[in-house]
Design an enzyme around this catalytic site. Structure first.
Site, PDB file in Angstrom:
ATOM      1  N   ARG A  64       0.843  -1.188   0.000  1.00 46.49           N
ATOM      2  CA  ARG A  64       0.000   0.000   0.000  1.00 46.49           C
ATOM      3  C   ARG A  64       0.886   1.249   0.000  1.00 46.49           C
ATOM      4  O   ARG A  64       1.948   1.269   0.650  1.00 46.49           O
ATOM      5  CB  ARG A  64      -0.856  -0.036   1.265  1.00 46.49           C
ATOM      6  CG  ARG A  64      -1.845   1.098   1.430  1.00 46.49           C
ATOM      7  CD  ARG A  64      -2.973   0.984   0.481  1.00 46.49           C
ATOM      8  NE  ARG A  64      -4.121   1.805   0.866  1.00 46.49           N
ATOM      9  CZ  ARG A  64      -5.088   2.132   0.024  1.00 46.49           C
ATOM     10  NH1 ARG A  64      -5.068   1.711  -1.238  1.00 46.49           N
ATOM     11  NH2 ARG A  64      -6.107   2.857   0.435  1.00 46.49           N
ATOM     12  N   THR A 330      -9.772   0.388  -9.437  1.00 49.46           N
ATOM     13  CA  THR A 330      -8.785  -0.521  -8.898  1.00 49.46           C
ATOM     14  C   THR A 330      -8.890  -1.727  -9.792  1.00 49.46           C
ATOM     15  O   THR A 330      -9.796  -1.806 -10.611  1.00 49.46           O
ATOM     16  CB  THR A 330      -9.194  -0.805  -7.421  1.00 49.46           C
ATOM     17  OG1 THR A 330      -9.147   0.415  -6.695  1.00 49.46           O
ATOM     18  CG2 THR A 330      -8.379  -1.851  -6.739  1.00 49.46           C
ATOM     19  N   SER A 402     -10.065  -0.421   1.077  1.00 52.93           N
ATOM     20  CA  SER A 402     -11.167  -1.389   1.037  1.00 52.93           C
ATOM     21  C   SER A 402     -10.809  -2.608   0.204  1.00 52.93           C
ATOM     22  O   SER A 402     -11.634  -3.508   0.046  1.00 52.93           O
ATOM     23  CB  SER A 402     -12.419  -0.734   0.445  1.00 52.93           C
ATOM     24  OG  SER A 402     -12.836   0.326   1.248  1.00 52.93           O
TER      25      SER A 402
END
Ligand code: GLY
Length: 517
Positions: A64, A330, A402
């Site tokens: 991330r 995404t 998420s």
């Protein structure tokens, strides 16, 4: 088998498997290929999560993005930082993430895994969906930098060749010299120059300091299945386990999947999981995540507050969170190799084509992931903004995600690999695929094609994909506000427990590909 949004990349992955590479080798090749062939979300300028499992082994690579050192807690509070700006970019994690996964599991030379991406960046034929998506983005040229326009700015049709020559050079450099070259060499210089020219915050020191992390996945159970799920800074695994634990207190199968009773039950479960997500979840290196969230006891207590005939008001669940008043693009791919090694990988630039800033000279698109932090400290709104402490901006911190790459095992054998794009809807898309397969015994294609549903606590409204006639009216009569909206594509592999055949479902919502041999 490889299932992903981009047919060219799916075939790249299967090429690696056929050449004797394992699922992680294939995942690395797919991830770099999609950085070229699915530029709206495939990336080296963003970040993501890779979940890997086989037999009783499971691990998780967290790549991330992080907030740069110059970021501040209140930088988004007055609404002056644009969502598509240099300041909205986090420090990219994908390249270090892929290197870490390769170190742990790779069997093929690193350079070989990047070779297809380098070749594709020199020029590849755009298909109709990609042509449409680039043309749609170009309708809003104010949101992008000049380099983005230079590369993507023309009217595209299927069969046209997209050339990304600077990106080809950067990928070739990563192939030859590895991640340190990207994080401390010419691309780091180019990225800092881009940031300084555009008022952005990332500096060479942020890039040099970036680390991908290997973390323990969350492991839960649901009706005899083992659920291997993404840990924080994903909110997805926690919310999925909480939701399934609540559902275990009921018998959804008593009613058809798209009956008002089952859709209502799922919405109530989703509402409660998202309420806890808002209060507690953030980067675990900065925020203590309470252990009880994924416990069966906690779920029992939450399930006891569900009225099977009537919608709960979201506000009544707020508790300690004061209420004042996402998009997200995404991409996900699923891979299983001949030895049962599974990879569930979701990675992102945040919104489609990220910040729409191409780093001059380096040719890659930057994310706008900083917008996944809570924007206004202390302000949680009825419209869905969250302002709790766990996910406020801090230098070096990972923004809450998420993304929900998920693997299900049964008796130590892989059963399902899934995940999805779509901002907060990701979690509930994955939940729908799990309920469809685990409770309703649907095949991969049936489970993926079936209409989905989403509730995220606030706004206090359920969104549904088009389902049976009268469903919306019946849900409204139970007290739900309902809107219709499409959810993300879920590229999924299910292994039929009886035949052991791999069912690859490329989602009909986009023209992906299930490629296998
Ligand atoms: N950028 C989408 C997510 O991480 O949730």
């Amino acid at each position: 088998m490889v299932v992903c949004v981009c047919p060219i990349a799916a075939d790249v992955g299967v090429g690696v498997l056929k050449a004797g590479g394992n699922a992680v080798d294939a995942a690395i090749a797919v991830a770099f290929a999609e950085a070229v062939t699915w530029p709206e979300a495939g990336n080296i300028g963003g970040g993501g999560f890779m979940l890997v499992a086989n037999g009783s082994m499971a691990t998780f690579f967290d790549y991330r993005e992080t907030a740069p050192a110059l970021a501040t807690k209140t930088m988004f509070a007055d609404g002056k930082v644009d969502f598509r700006s240099h300041q909205s970019a986090g420090v990219p994690g994908t390249v270090r993430g892929m290197v870490l996964a390769h170190k742990r599991f790779g069997t093929k030379p690193w350079k070989d895994l990047l070779a297809p991406a380098v070749k594709l960046a020199a020029g590849f034929p755009v298909d109709a969906p990609l042509a449409k998506r680039i043309n749609d983005v170009m309708k809003d040229p104010k949101t992008m930098n000049a380099e983005f326009k230079r590369i993507f700015g023309r009217e595209w049709k299927a069969g046209d060749t997209l050339k990304q020559l600077e990106l080809a050079k950067t990928l070739a450099g990563i192939a030859d010299h590895g991640a340190n070259w990207f994080y401390t060499g010419p691309p780091a210089e180019q990225l800092e120059a881009e940031m300084k020219a555009g008022g952005g915050l990332i500096r060479k020191a942020d890039l040099a300091a970036y680390e991908a992390k290997e973390r323990k996945p969350l492991i839960g159970t649901y009706r005899g299945y083992e659920i291997v799920a993404a840990p924080p800074p994903s909110s997805g695994g926690t919310a999925i386990l909480q939701s399934l634990n609540m559902l275990e207190q009921f018998d959804p199968k008593k009613h058809p999947r798209h009956s008002p009773e089952t859709v209502h039950l799922l919405a109530e479960v989703q509402r409660r999981a998202f309420r806890d997500r808002a209060e507690f979840l953030g980067d675990p290196d900065f925020t203590k995540i309470p252990a009880h969230l994924t416990s069966k006891d906690h779920a029992k207590k939450l399930a006891a507050t569900i009225d099977l005939a009537k919608a709960t008001k979201s506000e009544s669940l707020a508790g300690a969170i004061p209420i004042a008043e996402s998009g997200g693009d995404t991409t996900h791919f699923s891979i299983v190799d001949k030895n049962g090694l599974c990879v569930s990988n979701t990675y992102t630039l945040e919104m489609n084509f990220g910040s729409r800033i191409v780093v001059r000279g380096a040719g890659f698109i930057l994310n706008n992931e900083m917008t996944d932090f809570n924007p206004i400290p202390g302000t949680t709104t009825r419209t869905g903004k969250i302002g709790t402490n766990a996910n406020l901006v801090a230098p070096g911190k990972r923004m809450l995600s998420s993304m929900t790459p998920t693997i299900v095992r049964k008796d130590g054998k892989p059963y399902l690999v899934t995940g999805s794009p779509g901002g907060r809807t990701i979690i509930n898309t994955v939940l729908c695929v799990l309920v469809n397969t685990l409770d309703y015994d649907m095949t991969a294609t049936e489970a993926v094609d079936a209409p989905r549903q989403h509730h995220q606590w606030f706004p206090d409204r359920m969104s549904l994909e088009k389902g049976p006639k009268d469903l919306v009216e019946k849900l409204k009569a139970m007290g739900h506000a309902v809107t219709e909206a499409r959810q993300g594509d879920a590229h999924t592999i299910r292994i039929d427990p009886k035949t052991v055949l791999f069912q690859g479902a490329a989602d009909m919502r986009l023209n992906g590909k299930a490629s296998g041999y």
